[in-house]
Design an enzyme around this catalytic site. Sequence first.
Site, mmCIF file in Angstrom:
data_model
loop_
_atom_site.group_PDB
_atom_site.id
_atom_site.type_symbol
_atom_site.label_atom_id
_atom_site.label_comp_id
_atom_site.label_asym_id
_atom_site.label_seq_id
_atom_site.Cartn_x
_atom_site.Cartn_y
_atom_site.Cartn_z
ATOM 1 N N VAL A 1 6.735 -11.740 14.234
ATOM 2 C CA VAL A 1 6.662 -10.453 13.208
ATOM 3 C C VAL A 1 7.615 -9.409 13.528
ATOM 4 O O VAL A 1 8.516 -8.689 13.059
ATOM 5 C CB VAL A 1 5.176 -10.059 12.948
ATOM 6 C CG1 VAL A 1 5.098 -8.808 11.922
ATOM 7 C CG2 VAL A 1 4.246 -11.199 12.727
ATOM 8 N N GLY B 1 8.584 -3.155 23.271
ATOM 9 C CA GLY B 1 7.860 -3.260 24.327
ATOM 10 C C GLY B 1 7.479 -5.125 24.149
ATOM 11 O O GLY B 1 7.270 -5.509 23.368
ATOM 12 N N GLY C 1 4.152 -26.803 11.716
ATOM 13 C CA GLY C 1 4.016 -25.483 12.506
ATOM 14 C C GLY C 1 2.951 -24.539 11.713
ATOM 15 O O GLY C 1 2.892 -23.281 11.846
ATOM 16 N N ASP D 1 -10.730 -16.469 12.305
ATOM 17 C CA ASP D 1 -9.472 -15.738 11.938
ATOM 18 C C ASP D 1 -9.917 -15.113 10.353
ATOM 19 O O ASP D 1 -10.041 -13.971 10.071
ATOM 20 C CB ASP D 1 -8.382 -16.601 11.682
ATOM 21 C CG ASP D 1 -7.380 -15.819 10.914
ATOM 22 O OD1 ASP D 1 -6.544 -14.681 11.663
ATOM 23 O OD2 ASP D 1 -6.882 -15.857 9.666
ATOM 24 N N LYS E 1 -10.892 -11.307 9.039
ATOM 25 C CA LYS E 1 -10.280 -10.480 7.912
ATOM 26 C C LYS E 1 -11.462 -10.173 6.822
ATOM 27 O O LYS E 1 -11.303 -9.197 6.221
ATOM 28 C CB LYS E 1 -9.267 -11.290 7.299
ATOM 29 C CG LYS E 1 -8.019 -11.731 8.134
ATOM 30 C CD LYS E 1 -7.162 -12.913 7.536
ATOM 31 C CE LYS E 1 -6.127 -13.056 8.370
ATOM 32 N NZ LYS E 1 -5.381 -14.529 8.199
HETATM 33 P P1 NAP Z 1 4.084 -13.689 18.740
HETATM 34 O O1 NAP Z 1 5.169 -14.564 18.261
HETATM 35 O O2 NAP Z 1 3.215 -14.453 19.586
HETATM 36 O O3 NAP Z 1 4.788 -12.225 19.551
HETATM 37 C C1 NAP Z 1 4.050 -11.473 20.553
HETATM 38 C C2 NAP Z 1 5.005 -10.705 21.099
HETATM 39 O O4 NAP Z 1 4.042 -9.786 21.838
HETATM 40 C C3 NAP Z 1 6.075 -11.202 22.177
HETATM 41 O O5 NAP Z 1 7.365 -10.717 22.054
HETATM 42 C C4 NAP Z 1 5.407 -11.071 23.522
HETATM 43 O O6 NAP Z 1 6.550 -10.771 24.426
HETATM 44 C C5 NAP Z 1 4.654 -9.465 23.101
HETATM 45 N N1 NAP Z 1 3.639 -9.484 23.877
HETATM 46 C C6 NAP Z 1 2.475 -10.362 24.197
HETATM 47 N N2 NAP Z 1 1.754 -9.734 25.063
HETATM 48 C C7 NAP Z 1 2.355 -8.758 25.710
HETATM 49 C C8 NAP Z 1 2.124 -7.977 26.743
HETATM 50 N N3 NAP Z 1 0.809 -8.081 27.472
HETATM 51 N N4 NAP Z 1 2.754 -7.074 27.051
HETATM 52 C C9 NAP Z 1 4.082 -6.981 26.238
HETATM 53 N N5 NAP Z 1 4.333 -7.674 25.157
HETATM 54 C C10 NAP Z 1 3.511 -8.511 25.065
HETATM 55 O O7 NAP Z 1 3.167 -13.029 18.009
HETATM 56 P P2 NAP Z 1 3.368 -12.883 16.087
HETATM 57 O O8 NAP Z 1 3.182 -14.037 15.448
HETATM 58 O O9 NAP Z 1 4.598 -12.073 16.038
HETATM 59 O O10 NAP Z 1 2.235 -11.971 15.917
HETATM 60 C C11 NAP Z 1 2.172 -10.694 16.170
HETATM 61 C C12 NAP Z 1 0.906 -9.875 15.596
HETATM 62 O O11 NAP Z 1 0.852 -9.696 14.099
HETATM 63 C C13 NAP Z 1 -0.374 -10.329 16.101
HETATM 64 O O12 NAP Z 1 -1.599 -9.517 16.164
HETATM 65 C C14 NAP Z 1 -0.700 -11.372 14.687
HETATM 66 O O13 NAP Z 1 -2.108 -11.743 14.885
HETATM 67 C C15 NAP Z 1 -0.292 -10.522 13.728
HETATM 68 N N6 NAP Z 1 0.138 -11.272 12.560
HETATM 69 C C16 NAP Z 1 0.920 -12.201 12.451
HETATM 70 C C17 NAP Z 1 1.034 -13.004 11.524
HETATM 71 C C18 NAP Z 1 2.171 -14.267 11.542
HETATM 72 O O14 NAP Z 1 2.223 -14.944 10.549
HETATM 73 N N7 NAP Z 1 2.666 -14.442 12.641
HETATM 74 C C19 NAP Z 1 0.503 -12.924 10.365
HETATM 75 C C20 NAP Z 1 -0.386 -11.788 10.221
HETATM 76 C C21 NAP Z 1 -0.538 -11.101 11.362
HETATM 77 P P3 NAP Z 1 7.338 -12.027 24.762
HETATM 78 O O15 NAP Z 1 8.325 -12.281 23.802
HETATM 79 O O16 NAP Z 1 7.949 -11.380 26.116
HETATM 80 O O17 NAP Z 1 6.532 -12.958 25.264
#
Ligand code: NAP
Length: 441
Positions: free
Chosen positions: A18, A47, A189, A203, A207
């Site tokens: 995201v 970050g 995926g 999950d 919601k």
């Molecule tokens: P993701 O791909 O796992 O990315 C997480 C990011 O956060 C990575 O860049 C990671 O850094 C960083 N991160 C994680 N822990 C950290 C820490 N302790 N300190 C600093 N950085 C940290 O997650 P995502 O899919 O983008 O999802 C992000 C959020 O959106 C979540 O809350 C998820 O529930 C929500 N969301 C996601 C979706 C979806 O379809 N993906 C839909 C609705 C809501 P690194 O890159 O260095 O590992």
Amino acid sequence: MFGEEKPVGVAVLGLGNVGRELVRIIEDTAGDLAARIGAPLALRGIGVRRVAADRGMPVELLTDNIEELVTREDVDIVVELMGPVEPARKAILSALEHGKSVVTANKALLSQSTGELAQAAENAHVDLYFEAAVAGAIPVIRPLTQSLAGDTVVRVAGIVNGTTNYILSEMDRTGADYARALADASALGYAEADPTADVEGYDAAAKAAILASIAFHTRVTVDDVYREGITKITPDDFASARALGCTIKLLAICERITTEQGQQHVSARVYPALVPLTHPLASVNGAFNAVVVEAKAAGRLMFYGQGAGGAPTASAVAGDLVMAARNRVLGSRGPRESKYAQLPVLPIGFTSARYYVRMYVADNPGVLSSVAAEFAKRAVSIAEVRQEGVVDEDGQRVAARIVVVTHNATDSAVSETVAALADLDVVQRVAAVLRLEGTGP
Ligand code: NAP
């Protein structure tokens, strides 16, 4: 034209699925966003955990010092897209305490800590927005908090988890069992390496807590949400559902329930349910999400679209970011948390639904009346019964399958009935108990 205004400083926490898409939107549409906000956005920092990783991003923007980033003087808005409850909670609280508005997509955190976060936003007179936390790209938080602010919402029911909807759609479409459909979802995926949060309904429950809180002006946490997952759903359940003109969907249901004494309660629950093929949610297939809202004056509204994915989710986040930035420019705030109603949460035992019960019994005369008697003893009214023989490989009838569909009954009455049925000598096993939704009483 927008060179004169003081930029709105933005910190993005997380550069994953995201976060990457959000940064792309901020960069690719900077001119349009500035026009909509009344000032340009300035990305102050991002970050991440691993600063050294190659991400095609100016390295000076990246930091692993989240605390330093969210408290920087030149940051006005913090967008949290890291994921886990911690360190997201700590980072958001720190940002709010330092007067930053916050946008987050973190449903796990919100469903546990809305009160704490909302209070911190209130204390600091800043915005806390979370449109992307429920159903990805689909606008549902803002319609509930703003468009329907003058109406009385009575029910919010939806398919809010794409992984489980994909699995159930595949089971229905291909006749696959749960394990095969899950394996397909993983290969494409749609399911994570550990699918527990999705398939066990955690999950969707998170919601549901968020939806119930805003729909009914009451703080509802994930612990208040009754939850069942989809792991026990079988091809036989789909065959029975089809015979009844239904499919099976994992639903999140939030209801305002008025008791016979006139007291209002909130019910929030997640479970797989039979849904008639004529119901709008029955045709929501694959990884799509949909939410149906029923309000007293507006009637029924349906929201449909992509409930997950980097770009769709980033669209909802970007919408919140523009709103929060516009408020900063105007020196105003959006709507704050509304919890004035504080309705009590109704335990699942007191909620009513129609039920489908499938059991295998001895193929003897009189068994059906013994089964019916257990329903009658607990005042659970039967709407429909189907009985058919089960044959072994030699074609001999060895058992009978009975499917009972009830009229509206309370969960506690049906649970007691099912326990009593399981104790009957003539009942070999109760194979499935599922609710029917969207069929009337
Ligand atoms: P993701 O791909 O796992 O990315 C997480 C990011 O956060 C990575 O860049 C990671 O850094 C960083 N991160 C994680 N822990 C950290 C820490 N302790 N300190 C600093 N950085 C940290 O997650 P995502 O899919 O983008 O999802 C992000 C959020 O959106 C979540 O809350 C998820 O529930 C929500 N969301 C996601 C979706 C979806 O379809 N993906 C839909 C609705 C809501 P690194 O890159 O260095 O590992």
